[in-house]
Design a protein around this motif. Structure first.
Motif, PDB file in Angstrom:
ATOM      1  N   ARG A 170       0.853  -1.186   0.000  1.00 48.69           N
ATOM      2  CA  ARG A 170       0.000   0.000   0.000  1.00 48.69           C
ATOM      3  C   ARG A 170       0.886   1.232   0.000  1.00 48.69           C
ATOM      4  NH1 ARG A 170      -3.632   2.840   4.677  1.00 48.69           N
ATOM      5  NH2 ARG A 170      -1.554   2.939   5.601  1.00 48.69           N
ATOM      6  N   GLU A 229      -4.598   6.852  -1.609  1.00 53.94           N
ATOM      7  CA  GLU A 229      -4.091   5.517  -1.320  1.00 53.94           C
ATOM      8  C   GLU A 229      -3.957   4.748  -2.634  1.00 53.94           C
ATOM      9  OE1 GLU A 229      -6.177   3.404   1.737  1.00 53.94           O
ATOM     10  OE2 GLU A 229      -6.501   5.215   2.946  1.00 53.94           O
ATOM     11  N   LEU A 240       0.542   5.581   0.560  1.00 57.19           N
ATOM     12  CA  LEU A 240      -0.353   6.601   1.084  1.00 57.19           C
ATOM     13  C   LEU A 240       0.325   7.964   0.975  1.00 57.19           C
ATOM     14  CD1 LEU A 240      -2.970   7.297   2.730  1.00 57.19           C
ATOM     15  CD2 LEU A 240      -1.592   6.974   4.795  1.00 57.19           C
ATOM     16  N   ARG A 296      -5.781   6.521  11.619  1.00 58.85           N
ATOM     17  CA  ARG A 296      -5.045   7.006  10.444  1.00 58.85           C
ATOM     18  C   ARG A 296      -4.147   8.184  10.815  1.00 58.85           C
ATOM     19  NH1 ARG A 296      -6.829   4.368   6.032  1.00 58.85           N
ATOM     20  NH2 ARG A 296      -8.918   3.455   6.177  1.00 58.85           N
TER      21      ARG A 296
END
Length: 400
Positions: A20, A44, A22, A171
């Protein structure tokens, strides 16, 4: 910033290794990043398998919703990544099967790249229609134990807002802590000396337990919750025991609670009125490396503004009750931010959760640098002189 971005770009475009990526925040003095013609707060990226083949999926989040686009690997994906790298994001966090890369762009536009290896194997999901990418899945035992999810592992309809709050908090905590550790502003913990986090005014410890469940996957952590109610401490201790979590719950006020050791991270979420000031004062006194505080209510400064004479030409800001209350919120948190800068913290004020879900959506994020912000003391003194108020945090910090 060629070499750093080239390294980041290569990792994002590694279709076999990317877990991933971000991108968050915006650089100092730059406009908000724009994706698809919309100002966005974060983006993302991950690789997904579609019927048409493997694609790079880009999910961009604006103020109200998520927008998803899929780009075929190769030239299309490369063009999409290049377009994102050209946007003024302040931070990039990239997880691959082999390492984690964190890039932060300083106020002067200098890129700082930190990389760290991964221990063990990482399972990568390429499913396109998987469940939403949640930091804590709905069936996590913590959410079930806290009553946010039911026995079948589904978030209860009446607890959706609480679940969103937990997710958004995680987050922010993930991004803030990851960046601070990468820059050496928060120490790297180990099993013998775990990261110490205290949640001041923890109540039923929703965020205490959520932070432990999320962070303990990657870091050794030790959680402490502080609340004035013995009932809360007893309840939270039972929940911790049922989950097998080794955590401490201290009974006492935020101002007077005693800890065995000073914490690395201080959380104070929705402590009412001047309780937030007590929490920030304790954090400064402990020399906490990272502080996340979401204030609740600002009655103290609002009451002072009712009797203070507003400076010209700003009388209209305090003449009407509703405007005065809203201005008091802004002034209070501006004063808090100035004081923290004066005490050697880098401070920003961000949106915690969207205002559609709660009006208590401001979060003060402070990272200890040890160097007072330029002109912070003067800015604070000017605000006091202009508005004639006496903020509680200033009195606490100046009492010595």
């Amino acid at each position: 910033m060629g070499d750093e971005l080239d390294r980041l770009r290569s990792s994002v475009l590694d279709a076999d290794g990317l877990v991933r990526a971000l991108a968050t925040g915006r650089r100092k003095g730059r406009p908000a990043p724009v994706v698809g013609g919309r100002e966005v707060r974060r983006v993302e990226l991950r690789v997904v398998d579609l019927k048409a083949g493997r694609h790079l999926q880009v999910v961009s989040y604006d103020a109200t919703q998520a927008h998803t686009t899929n780009h075929r690997l190769g030239e299309d994906a490369e063009a999409a990544v290049d377009a994102l790298l050209a946007q003024p994001f302040a931070n990039w966090h990239v997880d691959t099967t082999a390492e984690t890369l964190q890039l932060r762009v300083t106020k002067k536009g200098v890129p700082l790249l930190h990389t760290s290896g991964r221990a063990g194997t990482v399972e990568v999901s390429r499913e396109h229609d998987r469940a939403k990418d949640r930091l804590l899945p709905e069936d996590d035992p913590v959410l079930v134990a806290l009553g946010i999810s039911d026995a079948h592992g589904r978030v209860k309809p009446t607890r959706q807002a609480k679940y969103r709050q937990v997710e958004e908090f995680l987050r922010l905590l993930d991004a803030s802590l990851g960046e601070a550790i990468a820059q050496g502003q928060v120490r790297t913990p180990d099993a013998g000396d775990p990261l110490r986090i205290v949640d001041l005014g923890c109540g039923n410890a929703y965020l205490t337990f959520a932070a432990h469940a999320f962070l303990s996957r990657r870091l050794p952590v030790r959680m402490t919750g502080v609340d004035v109610k013995q009932q809360s401490a007893d309840h939270n201790s039972r929940v911790a025991a049922s989950l097998g979590i080794d955590a401490d719950f201290v009974v006492g006020s935020i101002a007077d609670a005693q800890l065995d050791r000073a914490p690395d991270v201080v959380l104070a979420l929705h402590a009412c009125d001047t309780a937030t000031d007590d929490a920030l004062d304790r954090a400064v006194g402990w020399g906490a490396s990272l502080v996340l505080a979401a204030p609740c209510c600002h009655h103290d400064i609002a009451a002072q503004l009712r009797t203070a004479e507003a400076p010209e030409p700003y009388a209209m800001l305090t003449r009407h009750g509703i405007l005065r209350e809203r201005f008091a919120d802004t002034l209070t948190d501006a004063l808090r931010a100035s004081l923290l800068r004066r005490e050697g913290y880098r401070v920003d004020v961000v949106e915690f959760v969207e205002s559609a879900h709660t009006p208590r959506n401001t979060l003060i994020r402070a990272v200890r640098t040890g160097a007072p912000g330029a002109d912070a003391a003067r800015e604070y003194d000017d605000l006091l002189a202009t508005w004639g108020v006496r903020p509680r945090l200033g009195e606490l910090l100046d009492r010595a």
